[in-house]
Design a protein around this motif. Structure first.
Motif, PDB file in Angstrom:
ATOM      1  N   ASN A   4       0.831  -1.210   0.000  1.00 12.39           N
ATOM      2  CA  ASN A   4       0.000   0.000   0.000  1.00 12.39           C
ATOM      3  C   ASN A   4       0.861   1.253   0.000  1.00 12.39           C
ATOM      4  OD1 ASN A   4      -1.643  -2.216   1.216  1.00 12.39           O
ATOM      5  ND2 ASN A   4      -3.221  -0.634   1.190  1.00 12.39           N
ATOM      6  N   TRP A   8       1.155   4.154  -2.829  1.00 14.94           N
ATOM      7  CA  TRP A   8       0.896   5.581  -2.589  1.00 14.94           C
ATOM      8  C   TRP A   8       2.071   6.438  -3.057  1.00 14.94           C
ATOM      9  CZ3 TRP A   8      -0.788   4.041   3.020  1.00 14.94           C
ATOM     10  CH2 TRP A   8      -2.076   3.501   2.964  1.00 14.94           C
ATOM     11  N   THR A  11       2.152   6.535  -6.883  1.00 15.48           N
ATOM     12  CA  THR A  11       1.100   7.444  -7.368  1.00 15.48           C
ATOM     13  C   THR A  11       1.570   8.887  -7.239  1.00 15.48           C
ATOM     14  OG1 THR A  11      -0.651   5.897  -6.738  1.00 15.48           O
ATOM     15  CG2 THR A  11      -1.287   8.205  -7.036  1.00 15.48           C
ATOM     16  N   LYS A 136     -13.143   5.228  -0.742  1.00 15.95           N
ATOM     17  CA  LYS A 136     -11.735   5.140  -1.142  1.00 15.95           C
ATOM     18  C   LYS A 136     -10.889   4.570   0.002  1.00 15.95           C
ATOM     19  CE  LYS A 136      -7.632   6.089  -2.916  1.00 15.95           C
ATOM     20  NZ  LYS A 136      -6.996   5.052  -3.757  1.00 15.95           N
ATOM     21  N   ASP A 140      -8.773   0.974   0.088  1.00 17.59           N
ATOM     22  CA  ASP A 140      -7.345   0.888   0.414  1.00 17.59           C
ATOM     23  C   ASP A 140      -7.102  -0.046   1.601  1.00 17.59           C
ATOM     24  OD1 ASP A 140      -6.671   2.533  -1.647  1.00 17.59           O
ATOM     25  OD2 ASP A 140      -6.406   4.336  -0.444  1.00 17.59           O
ATOM     26  N   LEU A 143      -6.827  -3.729   0.741  1.00 18.53           N
ATOM     27  CA  LEU A 143      -5.591  -4.176   0.087  1.00 18.53           C
ATOM     28  C   LEU A 143      -4.503  -4.574   1.079  1.00 18.53           C
ATOM     29  CD1 LEU A 143      -5.340  -1.447  -2.722  1.00 18.53           C
ATOM     30  CD2 LEU A 143      -6.088  -3.817  -2.994  1.00 18.53           C
ATOM     31  N   MET A 182      -2.441   2.323   7.858  1.00 21.19           N
ATOM     32  CA  MET A 182      -3.437   3.361   7.559  1.00 21.19           C
ATOM     33  C   MET A 182      -3.052   4.715   8.150  1.00 21.19           C
ATOM     34  SD  MET A 182      -5.426   2.136   5.451  1.00 21.19           S
ATOM     35  CE  MET A 182      -6.489   3.583   5.367  1.00 21.19           C
ATOM     36  N   HIS A 185      -1.559   6.885   5.497  1.00 24.05           N
ATOM     37  CA  HIS A 185      -2.329   7.124   4.270  1.00 24.05           C
ATOM     38  C   HIS A 185      -2.182   8.589   3.833  1.00 24.05           C
ATOM     39  CE1 HIS A 185      -5.648   7.311   1.429  1.00 24.05           C
ATOM     40  NE2 HIS A 185      -5.794   5.999   1.516  1.00 24.05           N
TER      41      HIS A 185
END
Length: 536
Positions: A4, A8, A11, A136, A140, A143, A182, A185
């Protein structure tokens, strides 16, 4: 570093390369490939750090606007010279964004709303903002290794129009690892609270997100407990204790099992506001409410003929993909120049296009029909923007108010009633004119409007645009109780927004509407007969 976190970072790398002008296609340059390998090995890249120092900070901030991606931001920067959020707000207020390809007037207004949220965060947030963000975050979470399930709960799951925070319950094996991932994030700007089972964070718009991890045996208990209102859960737990039934954790595989154990009818999340609904559940008296399977087609949509961004065929194909039986094309009319309202002559041309497309779909063997409609403006005096000889040619006519919101309550009420008395008006759209989080709507006597709708047989709309939800669920229930039919429409201005129908169905369900109350649940032939009967 987990997959994850790598995703991120990659991206972020891609977005920064696009904003810098170094990337304009999906192909990967040598520079990007080397940077991506560095991210996968170390969790960061020197190229990311370099790009962050070179790109105007305002462009990077714009990435946080849900309606914009890096490609669109780059286009706005290149064609309008915008480099800051305030600069973006200025060009949007001047209606310059809608001149760019792919940006409709609706999208421009959504961008304005998002800028305001970033610069001036409110105390409560429209579900139009919170629900996509919550979806969203849940996607996430799913995953992350060790996560078995994750569900939105709280006010969003109950279908509340405005929410205080996003609540998520997670079913997983390693709570600390899940919450640790998380906490990093990119949406989250501040960690407020963290324990082994719970994480509370604040997003870029200061919207709080509460995430808790539950053991498999407790998962559905926690989903249920965090979904209902305080009054509802208090009454549910009282019934649970009074019946002296142990809700065994090994036999609860879904929320329905909780209700079966107590010999109660299942209560949909949207209804879990008042404790009075529990009495109906005990008696088994909750009716079967509308759901997506009942819905046959959308009766309010826009295309490039007015202020939409898709062609008639594009939005029709999107409706076919959603397995609709029909879709009405209903452009704005000529007096609404801000929305590029069409003239009578243009409407005739569009009707010809619709005929050709219907023939094309028939040849392809697709059981689908485009309906010829129009969203005619109710002018200040109450007369309609098109004459009756134009309206009588349409399959359906929607009437709505878009201007002169400052009229007195009496004048506005008289204006609307006069329009409803026109025999060619089938549906009155977004009846209060409200925009959640932005304006309360115009002053109008809904009692008189509802009485006129009942007398004239006019259908009232639940507009599913998530920043409208107009009628709201309370007024929709009141109208239904008076015997007034309801239409649930998306008012889509691009093909993608047809999916907003879920918001309208949820609002209708919260208002206790059944399929028989909603004209979009009629088959094509029944609907066409209904519209003919209205004119007579």
């Amino acid at each position: 570093m987990t997959n994850n976190e790598i995703m991120w970072k990659l991206t972020e790398l891609r977005d920064l390369l696009i904003l810098s002008g170094k990337k304009s296609s999906e192909s990967e340059s040598e520079e990007e490939r080397i940077a991506a390998e560095e991210v996968e090995k170390t969790g960061n890249s020197s190229l990311i750090d370099q790009l962050r120092t070179k790109i105007p900070p305002g462009l990077i901030e714009m990435i946080e606007i849900p309606e914009l991606d890096a490609i669109t931001i780059n286009k706005i920067n290149r064609e309008l010279g915008v480099t800051t959020l305030n600069g973006l707000r200025k060009v949007a207020k001047k209606r310059q964004l809608r001149r760019l390809e792919g940006i409709s007037s609706k999208r421009e207004l959504s961008i304005l709303r998002s800028i305001k949220l970033l610069l001036e965060p409110p105390e409560r947030f429209p579900s139009a903002i919170a629900k996509p963000m919550g979806d969203k975050i849940v996607a996430d979470i799913m995953l992350i290794p060790g996560v078995i399930n994750a569900t939105l709960s709280g006010e969003l799951r109950r279908g509340m129009e405005m929410v205080d925070f996003i609540s998520i319950v997670i079913k997983g094996d390693n709570s600390e690892e899940i919450l640790g991932v998380m906490s990093k994030h990119p949406l989250f700007k501040k960690n407020i609270f963290k324990s082994s089972l719970k994480l509370v964070v604040e997003t870029n718009i200061k919207l709080k997100v509460e995430m808790e991890v539950a053991e498999s045996s407790e998962y559905w208990h926690r989903v249920h407990h965090t979904t209902g209102s305080a009054d509802y859960i208090e009454e549910f737990e009282r019934i649970d204790k009074s019946r002296n039934i142990t809700l065994g954790v090994d036999t609860i595989n879904c929320e329905q099992d909780l209700y079966k154990k107590l010999d109660m009818q299942y209560v949909e999340p949207e209804l879990r506001e008042s404790k009075s609904v529990i009495e109906l559940a005990i008696k088994g008296e909750i009716p079967e409410l509308i759901n997506m399977d009942d819905y046959k087609g959308d009766l309010h949509s826009h295309t490039m003929w007015s202020d939409g961004t898709g062609t008639v065929e594009e939005i029709a194909r999107a409706a076919i993909k959603q397995q609709y039986s029909y879709l009405a094309i209903t452009e704005h009319t000529k007096s609404l120049k801000i929305a590029r309202g069409i003239t009578e002559q243009e409407l005739e041309q569009q009707m010809d296009e619709i005929d050709k497309l219907n023939s094309k779909f028939a040849e392809e063997g697709i059981p689908f029909r485009l309906l010829k409609g129009v969203e005619v403006d109710i002018l200040k005096s109450g007369i309609l923007d098109f004459e009756n000889e134009v309206l009588e040619k349409m399959d359906l006519v929607i009437a709505s108010v878009h201007t002169d919101f400052d009229q007195s309550k009496q004048k506005m009420t008289e204006r609307i009633i006069k329009a409803l008395e026109n025999p060619y008006v089938n549906i009155f759209a977004h009846p209060t004119g409200r925009i959640l989080g932005r304006r309360s709507g115009y002053e109008v006597d809904l009692d008189q409007v509802f009485a006129a709708a009942k007398e004239t047989g006019t259908v009232l709309e639940i507009n599913s645009a998530p920043d409208r939800l107009d009628l709201n669920y309370l007024d929709a229930k009141r109208a239904r109780d008076m015997g007034i039919k309801i239409a649930i429409n998306t008012d889509s201005h691009d093909p993608e927004r047809l999916s907003n129908i879920s918001f309208g169905i949820q609002e209708a369900k919260k208002g206790w509407l059944k399929a028989e109350d909603v004209i979009n649940c009629m088959g094509l032939e029944e609907l066409q007969e209904f519209f003919k009967a209205q004119k007579n």
